[in-house]
Design an enzyme around this catalytic site. Sequence first.
Site, PDB file in Angstrom:
ATOM      1  N   CYS A  38     -30.260  34.552   2.739  1.00 46.46           N
ATOM      2  CA  CYS A  38     -28.963  34.351   2.106  1.00 46.46           C
ATOM      3  C   CYS A  38     -28.542  32.889   2.163  1.00 46.46           C
ATOM      4  O   CYS A  38     -28.908  32.168   3.084  1.00 46.46           O
ATOM      5  CB  CYS A  38     -27.895  35.163   2.820  1.00 46.46           C
ATOM      6  SG  CYS A  38     -28.347  36.861   3.099  1.00 46.46           S
ATOM      7  N   ARG A  67     -34.492  29.998  -1.642  1.00 46.42           N
ATOM      8  CA  ARG A  67     -34.646  30.706  -0.365  1.00 46.42           C
ATOM      9  C   ARG A  67     -34.811  32.216  -0.565  1.00 46.42           C
ATOM     10  O   ARG A  67     -35.172  32.917   0.365  1.00 46.42           O
ATOM     11  CB  ARG A  67     -33.423  30.443   0.514  1.00 46.42           C
ATOM     12  CG  ARG A  67     -33.266  28.972   0.857  1.00 46.42           C
ATOM     13  CD  ARG A  67     -31.919  28.724   1.485  1.00 46.42           C
ATOM     14  NE  ARG A  67     -31.849  29.324   2.783  1.00 46.42           N
ATOM     15  CZ  ARG A  67     -31.927  28.671   3.928  1.00 46.42           C
ATOM     16  NH1 ARG A  67     -32.094  27.370   3.919  1.00 46.42           N
ATOM     17  NH2 ARG A  67     -31.841  29.293   5.069  1.00 46.42           N
ATOM     18  N   TRP A 125     -29.460  38.312   0.301  1.00 47.09           N
ATOM     19  CA  TRP A 125     -30.771  38.960   0.383  1.00 47.09           C
ATOM     20  C   TRP A 125     -30.526  40.229   1.194  1.00 47.09           C
ATOM     21  O   TRP A 125     -30.232  40.164   2.395  1.00 47.09           O
ATOM     22  CB  TRP A 125     -31.752  38.010   1.084  1.00 47.09           C
ATOM     23  CG  TRP A 125     -33.180  38.432   1.019  1.00 47.09           C
ATOM     24  CD1 TRP A 125     -34.068  38.140   0.022  1.00 47.09           C
ATOM     25  CD2 TRP A 125     -33.916  39.180   1.991  1.00 47.09           C
ATOM     26  NE1 TRP A 125     -35.303  38.672   0.322  1.00 47.09           N
ATOM     27  CE2 TRP A 125     -35.244  39.327   1.527  1.00 47.09           C
ATOM     28  CE3 TRP A 125     -33.587  39.766   3.215  1.00 47.09           C
ATOM     29  CZ2 TRP A 125     -36.232  39.997   2.217  1.00 47.09           C
ATOM     30  CZ3 TRP A 125     -34.570  40.450   3.918  1.00 47.09           C
ATOM     31  CH2 TRP A 125     -35.883  40.555   3.411  1.00 47.09           C
ATOM     32  N   ASN A 181     -24.275  35.575   6.830  1.00 46.34           N
ATOM     33  CA  ASN A 181     -25.747  35.600   6.888  1.00 46.34           C
ATOM     34  C   ASN A 181     -26.142  36.184   8.225  1.00 46.34           C
ATOM     35  O   ASN A 181     -25.563  35.822   9.249  1.00 46.34           O
ATOM     36  CB  ASN A 181     -26.333  34.176   6.840  1.00 46.34           C
ATOM     37  CG  ASN A 181     -26.292  33.587   5.455  1.00 46.34           C
ATOM     38  OD1 ASN A 181     -25.817  34.229   4.523  1.00 46.34           O
ATOM     39  ND2 ASN A 181     -26.769  32.370   5.329  1.00 46.34           N
ATOM     40  N   GLY A 182     -27.154  37.051   8.233  1.00 48.60           N
ATOM     41  CA  GLY A 182     -27.619  37.605   9.507  1.00 48.60           C
ATOM     42  C   GLY A 182     -27.396  39.102   9.546  1.00 48.60           C
ATOM     43  O   GLY A 182     -27.197  39.748   8.512  1.00 48.60           O
ATOM     44  N   GLU A 218     -55.084  32.215   5.177  1.00 45.82           N
ATOM     45  CA  GLU A 218     -54.023  31.527   4.436  1.00 45.82           C
ATOM     46  C   GLU A 218     -54.226  31.673   2.923  1.00 45.82           C
ATOM     47  O   GLU A 218     -53.269  31.888   2.177  1.00 45.82           O
ATOM     48  CB  GLU A 218     -53.986  30.046   4.871  1.00 45.82           C
ATOM     49  CG  GLU A 218     -53.060  29.133   4.089  1.00 45.82           C
ATOM     50  CD  GLU A 218     -51.594  29.547   4.086  1.00 45.82           C
ATOM     51  OE1 GLU A 218     -51.203  30.458   4.841  1.00 45.82           O
ATOM     52  OE2 GLU A 218     -50.836  28.970   3.288  1.00 45.82           O
ATOM     53  N   LYS A 249     -51.474  33.394   0.437  1.00 50.38           N
ATOM     54  CA  LYS A 249     -50.907  32.677  -0.708  1.00 50.38           C
ATOM     55  C   LYS A 249     -51.064  33.504  -1.976  1.00 50.38           C
ATOM     56  O   LYS A 249     -50.145  33.643  -2.755  1.00 50.38           O
ATOM     57  CB  LYS A 249     -51.634  31.327  -0.831  1.00 50.38           C
ATOM     58  CG  LYS A 249     -50.837  30.212  -1.383  1.00 50.38           C
ATOM     59  CD  LYS A 249     -50.032  29.424  -0.374  1.00 50.38           C
ATOM     60  CE  LYS A 249     -49.226  30.264   0.550  1.00 50.38           C
ATOM     61  NZ  LYS A 249     -48.644  29.588   1.677  1.00 50.38           N
ATOM     62  N   GLU A 264     -48.784  36.645  -2.005  1.00 48.03           N
ATOM     63  CA  GLU A 264     -47.342  36.436  -2.137  1.00 48.03           C
ATOM     64  C   GLU A 264     -46.932  35.956  -3.524  1.00 48.03           C
ATOM     65  O   GLU A 264     -45.866  36.333  -4.000  1.00 48.03           O
ATOM     66  CB  GLU A 264     -46.757  35.565  -1.014  1.00 48.03           C
ATOM     67  CG  GLU A 264     -47.119  34.110  -0.987  1.00 48.03           C
ATOM     68  CD  GLU A 264     -46.436  33.367   0.172  1.00 48.03           C
ATOM     69  OE1 GLU A 264     -47.016  32.398   0.643  1.00 48.03           O
ATOM     70  OE2 GLU A 264     -45.326  33.732   0.580  1.00 48.03           O
ATOM     71  N   HIS A 277     -68.230  45.181   9.487  1.00 51.90           N
ATOM     72  CA  HIS A 277     -67.621  46.096  10.468  1.00 51.90           C
ATOM     73  C   HIS A 277     -66.506  46.933   9.841  1.00 51.90           C
ATOM     74  O   HIS A 277     -65.662  47.463  10.553  1.00 51.90           O
ATOM     75  CB  HIS A 277     -67.100  45.297  11.670  1.00 51.90           C
ATOM     76  CG  HIS A 277     -68.206  44.602  12.402  1.00 51.90           C
ATOM     77  ND1 HIS A 277     -69.091  45.263  13.213  1.00 51.90           N
ATOM     78  CD2 HIS A 277     -68.608  43.310  12.386  1.00 51.90           C
ATOM     79  CE1 HIS A 277     -69.980  44.414  13.696  1.00 51.90           C
ATOM     80  NE2 HIS A 277     -69.710  43.219  13.195  1.00 51.90           N
ATOM     81  N   LYS A 320     -37.390  32.142   1.483  1.00 53.66           N
ATOM     82  CA  LYS A 320     -38.002  30.918   2.004  1.00 53.66           C
ATOM     83  C   LYS A 320     -37.830  30.809   3.508  1.00 53.66           C
ATOM     84  O   LYS A 320     -38.707  30.347   4.217  1.00 53.66           O
ATOM     85  CB  LYS A 320     -37.374  29.709   1.291  1.00 53.66           C
ATOM     86  CG  LYS A 320     -37.961  28.365   1.696  1.00 53.66           C
ATOM     87  CD  LYS A 320     -39.403  28.234   1.261  1.00 53.66           C
ATOM     88  CE  LYS A 320     -40.047  26.953   1.748  1.00 53.66           C
ATOM     89  NZ  LYS A 320     -41.515  27.028   1.642  1.00 53.66           N
TER      90      LYS A 320
HETATM   91  C1  AGP Z   1     -45.585  31.089   3.371  1.00 49.51           C
HETATM   92  O1  AGP Z   1     -46.055  30.850   2.114  1.00 49.51           O
HETATM   93  C2  AGP Z   1     -44.487  31.960   3.556  1.00 49.51           C
HETATM   94  N1  AGP Z   1     -43.662  32.174   2.494  1.00 49.51           N
HETATM   95  C3  AGP Z   1     -44.113  32.398   4.938  1.00 49.51           C
HETATM   96  O2  AGP Z   1     -45.223  33.061   5.472  1.00 49.51           O
HETATM   97  C4  AGP Z   1     -43.637  31.321   5.938  1.00 49.51           C
HETATM   98  O3  AGP Z   1     -44.685  30.469   6.258  1.00 49.51           O
HETATM   99  C5  AGP Z   1     -43.063  32.001   7.186  1.00 49.51           C
HETATM  100  O4  AGP Z   1     -41.978  32.800   6.812  1.00 49.51           O
HETATM  101  C6  AGP Z   1     -42.652  31.017   8.259  1.00 49.51           C
HETATM  102  O5  AGP Z   1     -41.631  30.188   7.824  1.00 49.51           O
HETATM  103  P1  AGP Z   1     -41.249  28.890   8.647  1.00 49.51           P
HETATM  104  O6  AGP Z   1     -42.421  27.971   8.578  1.00 49.51           O
HETATM  105  O7  AGP Z   1     -40.046  28.339   7.945  1.00 49.51           O
HETATM  106  O8  AGP Z   1     -40.969  29.311  10.046  1.00 49.51           O
END
Ligand code: AGP
Length: 603
Positions: free
Chosen positions: A2, A27, A74, A98-99, A476, A480, A483, A499, A598
């Site tokens: 949020c 975000r 959010w 927020n929270g 990674e 990527k 997502e 395995h 974000k």
């Molecule tokens: C990465 O592409 C993400 N969207 C997500 O995994 C991110 O790296 C994770 O939420 C951690 O965020 P931060 O680095 O702000 O702690």
Amino acid sequence: MCGIVGYSGPNNSVGPIIEGLSRLEYRGYDSAGICLKINNELQILKKEGKLDNLKSLIQEKKPFSHTGIGHTRWATHGAVTADNAHPHGNDLFAVVHNGIIENAGVLKKELQAEGFEFKSQTDSEVFLVLLTKFYLETKNVLLSISKSFSTITGNSAFVIIEKNTDKLYCLKRSAPLVVGDNQQTREAFVSSDPFALVGFAPRIYFPEDSIICESSVSENGVKINFYELDLTPSDRYKIQSNAMSVDTTNKGIYEHFMLKEIHEQPSLIEKIAAYYIKNEGRKILDQIKNFKTSCWHLTACGTAWHAGLVIKNYFEQINRQRASVEIASEFRYKNPIINENEIGLFISQSGETADTLACQELCREKGISSFAIVNVEGSTLFRNADKNFLIHAGVEIGVASTKAFTLQVLTGYLMSRAMSGTLDDPNLFVELKLLSNRVSELCADSEKIKKIAEKIYTQKGFIFTGRGKYFPIALEGALKLKEIAYVHAEGYAAGELKHGPIALIDEEIVNIAVVGPELFEKTISNVEEVKARRGKVVVIGPEKSEELEHLSDFYLGLNFHGLNDLSPLYVNVALQFLSYHIAYLKGTDIDKPRNLAKSVTVE
Ligand code: AGP
């Protein structure tokens, strides 16, 4: 997650609030709203969906108000509806939050039993109703805020306006919140992120937890008072100038922020090298020259966790120091074995990830030092760390983290070189320059990666594999892709395929195989196993290899020569491009993928 923006001053609050919320769109959110104080009434406009929907409503109504608060939500408690969107208000107060209020369920029942009514399914409205109840009892705004805040549990940030004054009130517990002012224009601001206030508020205040901030604007300027919850004045806040630039909000020549951020990497690699080896950052690294600990506890989430896996290899292989890397949401609840003189190292782009912050707090309680590899200076992680290693990536807007990963790993690598006392090795600078050049070459010639993407983007699933230092890169790469392209993707250590995951292989599955120069033959055998089961294979490996050309359906040859420990970063940039192009072809919302935020400020 949020976003919050509040304004009080001589101008129409709508402009800065909407501009601030637009900057925080990256975000992630699913509805938006604004509350404006107009003629001693609190008018709320809310819309489900994109901020543009709210903007159209504002365009239609053309409101003018000197004081207001805005929010992008959010969803956590309650569906995505206009009723559940913030602000929540009544004829006394309006609140954005927020929270999460953890005891909201119990409190709501108690308040309903006392006759209070609720208009939404949110936990946030509980705070509004508490505030109203305490105000009806005490007729004192500050006291009502303090009592309401003391009644709730969980990590939250709130901004409150009331119908009788133009004051902005705010407070928080383990959630991001800043206050800003511009004494020349006599404007006061509040936001969940200083980025929203760039160009508006040259000065930013960072209150600590449980401090009530009261901003009021008069002809003499902006006055900001800080109070403890017992309403005595507080000095538990920091002041900083807001040095960010508005340019960062711009995509420039690129179609997406993610693409822009991938292309920023070559120059950022050179900058971080100069910063930590030759310039101001050197004294920070000199503090850990020849440093040793019996164990590093690295914790992080998502991409930052993958960066931790690469850094662990550096600490173990270069420094021969033990390092454990754990997902923050696991570490915090596992009663970890932590001994004296060990070090907690927390990795985060935002510095506001709730689970990572909880691990930092846990390590603090266990009495060990807290180091942070972090991008956002002034973030909660940064402020609570004993030592900070800033990655200087600039604002990262794309939800899919790209440049932050590269700079987190590089910062960890330079820490490792500082601990081994080899920062002045002339080859180090050469190696970093080489990395920047190779990444530049990839940026200049990403067409060849696009061509591979065109051949595979309709496939059902993707398995990324790599061995040794390329295993975290396989994880990674898969993250990527899933997502931003919304396609199933998994990362595996290449030797682990047989395995279990090999059962998935058929002609609809693509294996993106990173075949590094190390363990070359063994990794090739793993690719053969996939080929034998009719899987499609994209090999990313040393260039000009007839063997790889022959083995793969699609081959991306890269020049690994001279990169040594930095080669995983080079390969990773190729995978960033691959994900980008696949997502582009699938037509997804690359910068703001569905369901993602974000900065994940709730656990
Ligand atoms: C990465 O592409 C993400 N969207 C997500 O995994 C991110 O790296 C994770 O939420 C951690 O965020 P931060 O680095 O702000 O702690």
